[in-house]
Enzyme design. Structure first.
Site: not given
Ligand code: AP5
Length: 212
Positions: A15, A88, A125, A158, A169
């Site tokens: 994402k 979420r 990552r 991270r 997660r």
């Molecule tokens: P990347 O693009 O970083 O993936 P992402 O989908 O953005 O993953 P996140 O881990 O950031 O999502 P998340 O939803 O768990 O975390 P968030 O920060 O929202 O890609 C991942 C890796 O793959 C990278 O190395 C990239 O280079 C590689 N890659 C990408 N595309 C590829 C492809 N096509 N092929 C191969 N490799 C590829 O949330 C973190 C925490 O915050 C949550 O656990 C929660 O505690 C809290 N939180 C956040 N939002 C909320 C909410 N709305 N409500 C409550 N708690 C929340």
């Protein structure tokens, strides 16, 4: 006005990677609730202190807390946004509609992928907090080990990207995603794309989805 974009998908589906491309090429603004929460932790704010343990465990932060943070950081009357990491759960989907989108045109893009591949993606990552670049030791390594190609800053791993937290997660995701997909499906705004392809191929699918 372009539709507001809601990116849905498990941790590590790409994402954030795709959001960066959409901002650069399609003129969107990006708001990531994960980034906003991590900023609060980095600042050591009262909110940051409250949410740190929750994020380290991979659990969800309180809906209202995240909604307030989101609302303070987007202005959809003046820009088309990519919502990354919100909603979420079904309650957040309803809050997003009632308090942020308020009937604005929107599209939900679901990054569909076999969850098995995500642990490997996430553990490889590395991110550059200042430039926002996202690397992967396997699929997108930096030119110089440990350094961002754009800013030269040190890359970080991270804290919530360790195997135990990633497993939690993914569990949280599995337990919450179905009603969210049903909600956007019933509104007729859901597009599902194959997120297992290369990042450039996925971007092509994202552009098709935006223009559909
Ligand atoms: P990347 O693009 O970083 O993936 P992402 O989908 O953005 O993953 P996140 O881990 O950031 O999502 P998340 O939803 O768990 O975390 P968030 O920060 O929202 O890609 C991942 C890796 O793959 C990278 O190395 C990239 O280079 C590689 N890659 C990408 N595309 C590829 C492809 N096509 N092929 C191969 N490799 C590829 O949330 C973190 C925490 O915050 C949550 O656990 C929660 O505690 C809290 N939180 C956040 N939002 C909320 C909410 N709305 N409500 C409550 N708690 C929340």
């Amino acid at each position: 006005m372009k539709p507001q974009l809601i990116l849905l998908g498990a941790p590590g589906t790409g994402k954030g990677t795709q959001a960066k491309k959409i901002v650069e090429n399609l003129g969107y603004s990006h708001v990531s609730t994960g980034d906003l929460l991590r900023n609060e932790i980095a600042k050591d704010s009262e909110l940051g202190k409250k949410v740190k343990g929750i994020i380290d465990r991979g659990d969800l932060v309180n809906d209202q807390v995240v909604l307030e943070l989101l609302n303070a950081n987007c202005d959809i009357e003046n820009s088309a946004y990519i919502f990354d990491g919100f909603p979420r759960n079904i309650e957040q989907a309803q809050l997003l509609e009632e308090h942020v989108l308020k009937g604005a045109d929107s599209k939900a893009i679901y990054f569909n992928i076999d969850l098995e591949v995500l642990v490997e993606r996430i553990s490889n990552r590395r991110i550059a907090p200042k430039s926002g670049e996202i690397y992967n030791l396997l699929s997108r390594p930096p030119k110089v080990e440990g350094k961002c190609d754009v800013s030269g800053e040190d890359l970080i791993h991270r804290k919530d990207d360790n195997a135990e937290t990633v497993r939690n997660r993914l569990e949280v995701f599995k337990n919450t995603i179905a009603p969210i997909l049903d909600y956007y499906e019933s509104k007729g705004v859901l597009v599902s794309i194959d997120a297992s392809r290369s990042a450039d191929e996925v971007y092509g699918l994202v552009v098709e989805a935006v223009n559909k």
